[in-house]
Scaffold this motif. Structure first.
Motif, short mmCIF file in Angstrom:
data_model
loop_
_atom_site.label_atom_id
_atom_site.label_comp_id
_atom_site.label_asym_id
_atom_site.label_seq_id
_atom_site.Cartn_x
_atom_site.Cartn_y
_atom_site.Cartn_z
N GLU A 87 0.90 -1.47 0.13
CA GLU A 87 -0.28 -0.20 -0.07
C GLU A 87 1.14 1.17 0.22
OE1 GLU A 87 -4.43 -0.59 2.38
OE2 GLU A 87 -2.20 -0.67 3.70
N VAL A 88 1.90 1.35 0.60
CA VAL A 88 2.71 2.46 0.70
C VAL A 88 3.09 2.62 -0.76
CG1 VAL A 88 5.05 3.49 2.06
CG2 VAL A 88 3.18 2.15 3.44
N VAL A 89 4.12 1.49 -1.05
CA VAL A 89 4.65 1.40 -2.17
C VAL A 89 3.61 2.21 -3.76
CG1 VAL A 89 5.82 0.58 -3.70
CG2 VAL A 89 6.58 -0.19 -1.99
N ASP A 90 2.57 1.77 -3.64
CA ASP A 90 1.58 2.12 -3.59
C ASP A 90 1.40 3.66 -4.65
OD1 ASP A 90 1.48 -0.25 -5.66
OD2 ASP A 90 0.36 -0.97 -4.90
N ASP A 91 1.17 4.38 -3.29
CA ASP A 91 -0.10 5.39 -2.61
C ASP A 91 1.04 7.01 -2.24
OD1 ASP A 91 -2.23 4.04 -3.25
OD2 ASP A 91 -2.25 3.90 -1.27
N TYR A 92 2.44 6.15 -1.98
CA TYR A 92 3.65 7.34 -1.55
C TYR A 92 4.57 7.38 -2.21
CZ TYR A 92 0.17 7.57 2.18
OH TYR A 92 -0.37 7.63 2.77
N HIS A 93 5.14 8.56 -2.90
CA HIS A 93 6.82 8.68 -2.91
C HIS A 93 7.18 8.36 -1.78
CE1 HIS A 93 10.39 10.26 -4.46
NE2 HIS A 93 10.59 11.15 -3.46
N THR A 94 8.19 7.32 -2.09
CA THR A 94 9.10 6.37 -0.73
C THR A 94 10.27 6.87 -0.75
OG1 THR A 94 8.96 4.32 -2.15
CG2 THR A 94 7.15 4.63 -0.78
N ILE A 95 10.82 7.12 0.54
CA ILE A 95 11.92 7.12 0.53
C ILE A 95 12.82 6.37 2.31
CG2 ILE A 95 13.72 8.93 1.75
CD1 ILE A 95 12.49 11.17 0.52
N GLY A 96 12.97 5.18 1.68
CA GLY A 96 14.11 4.30 2.80
C GLY A 96 15.00 4.68 3.34
N THR A 97 15.38 4.32 4.88
CA THR A 97 15.94 4.35 5.52
C THR A 97 17.30 4.02 5.70
OG1 THR A 97 15.29 4.20 7.63
CG2 THR A 97 15.18 6.13 6.74
N THR A 98 18.44 3.82 5.67
CA THR A 98 19.14 2.34 5.41
C THR A 98 21.00 3.34 6.42
OG1 THR A 98 21.13 0.83 4.80
CG2 THR A 98 20.15 2.75 3.36
N ALA A 99 21.95 2.45 7.21
CA ALA A 99 22.36 3.07 7.61
C ALA A 99 23.94 2.48 6.43
CB ALA A 99 22.81 2.50 8.99
N ILE A 100 23.38 1.46 6.02
CA ILE A 100 23.96 0.56 5.52
C ILE A 100 24.64 0.60 3.34
CG2 ILE A 100 25.49 -1.72 4.47
CD1 ILE A 100 24.27 -3.11 7.15
N THR A 101 25.49 1.86 3.33
CA THR A 101 25.14 1.43 1.68
C THR A 101 26.02 1.27 1.43
OG1 THR A 101 26.75 3.50 2.05
CG2 THR A 101 24.66 3.36 2.50
N ASN A 102 26.13 1.56 -0.28
CA ASN A 102 26.72 0.87 -1.39
C ASN A 102 27.62 1.82 -1.35
OD1 ASN A 102 24.86 -0.51 -3.04
ND2 ASN A 102 25.79 -1.72 -2.14
N GLU A 103 28.83 1.53 -1.80
CA GLU A 103 29.95 2.68 -2.10
C GLU A 103 29.71 3.61 -3.67
OE1 GLU A 103 33.61 0.85 -0.85
OE2 GLU A 103 32.92 1.04 1.68
N ASP A 104 29.71 2.84 -4.42
CA ASP A 104 29.63 3.27 -6.10
C ASP A 104 28.56 2.76 -6.73
OD1 ASP A 104 30.53 1.10 -6.38
OD2 ASP A 104 32.38 0.95 -6.15
N SER A 105 28.43 3.26 -8.07
CA SER A 105 27.11 3.52 -8.85
C SER A 105 27.46 2.18 -9.09
CB SER A 105 27.96 4.75 -9.46
OG SER A 105 28.57 3.85 -10.48
N ARG A 106 28.24 1.14 -8.81
CA ARG A 106 27.95 0.14 -9.29
C ARG A 106 27.06 -1.34 -9.12
NH1 ARG A 106 34.00 -2.51 -8.32
NH2 ARG A 106 33.05 -1.39 -6.66
#
Length: 273
Positions: A82-101
């Motif tokens: 429901e959230v994905v269908d009805d909203y512009h979504t911004i997820g939060t995370t502490a662990i990220t990828n370091e580059d664009s690969r």
């Protein structure tokens, strides 16, 4: 209004505040902490995906503060679909990828960059937080529109769920809070005429204690630069002016400042000599 009733194409959507979504929260206390932070920073819509039971005597209500009166009891249980269908979504995370690969967690935005983005977005937005222990998994993040991460120590970048939510809400406050409790957030600089009046008293004082004109000129410029950066309030400049006015009164009959560069013709003997 339920998530299903929200219309992201509504032209007034850009004036709405983000909703907060917590996916599978594990402990009621963290839900209460998030609800309280929402109340602090002007957010009101809380949506929960598969939450634990929230009874009135649970930690959720104990930790929620005044949010126990509205944010928490009005929290709505929804699905991530429901959230994905009805909203512009911004997820939060502490662990990220370091580059664009890899694109699941990259590129990511800081909370400040999220605010700058939301200032121009014209749709209903959901801030999506994950589980206390593992956060949002890759499959969940793949379904969301943007990713936000809070810059923290590389040695230990993982924040407590309530802390992360509070930091993000704080950075978004220009979009969610119309009036702050701090009366001097936007203060008025004293009138220029009052500041110039202070300079007059200061220069009179300076002439009384230092006869070297080149020194007085440099000090006068330094004082102007100092007050120029400080933007004194009316009360501050009035207080400073009063201090130098009183000092000038005390120094009125003293003229040694006019002769400090001159050697005395004679040294007056001390009565004890």
């Amino acid at each position: 209004m339920s998530a299903a009733d929200s219309d992201p194409s509504d032209p007034d959507a850009r004036n709405r505040k983000p909703v907060v979504v917590v996916v599978e929260p594990e402990t009621p206390g963290n839900i209460g902490t998030i609800a309280r932070a929402m109340k602090n920073f002007g957010l009101s819509e809380l949506k929960l995906v598969d939450p634990p039971e929230l009874s009135r005597d649970s930690d959720a209500y104990g930790f929620a503060g005044h949010a126990r009166e509205d944010v928490l009891p009005n929290a709505e249980e929804v699905t991530l679909d429901e959230v994905v269908d009805d909203y512009h979504t911004i997820g939060t995370t502490a662990i990220t990828n370091e580059d664009s690969r890899k694109h699941v967690r990259f590129p990511f935005k800081t909370p400040v960059e999220v605010r700058e983005s939301l200032e121009t977005v014209e749709t209903r937005t959901a801030l999506v937080f994950g589980r206390e222990g593992t956060g949002l998994d890759n499959e969940e993040l793949e379904r969301l529109d943007e990713v936000c991460s809070i810059p923290a120590s590389g040695e230990y970048p993982v924040l407590n769920l309530g802390q992360a939510a509070t930091i993000l809400f704080y950075e978004l406050r220009p979009l969610t809070v119309e009036e702050y409790q701090l009366p001097d957030v936007e203060r008025e600089r004293a009138a220029e005429a009052d500041i110039d009046r202070f300079y007059d008293f200061f220069e009179t004082f300076h002439r009384s204690i230092d006869g070297r004109e080149h020194k007085r000129e440099k000090t006068s410029v330094m004082m102007r630069r100092l007050l120029g950066r400080a933007h004194p309030t009316e009360r501050e400049i009035t207080t400073l002016t009063g201090i130098f006015r009183r000092a000038n009164d005390l120094l009125e009959d003293r003229t040694f400042g006019d002769h400090v560069d001159e050697e005395p013709e004679e040294v007056r003997e001390s009565p004890n000599d």
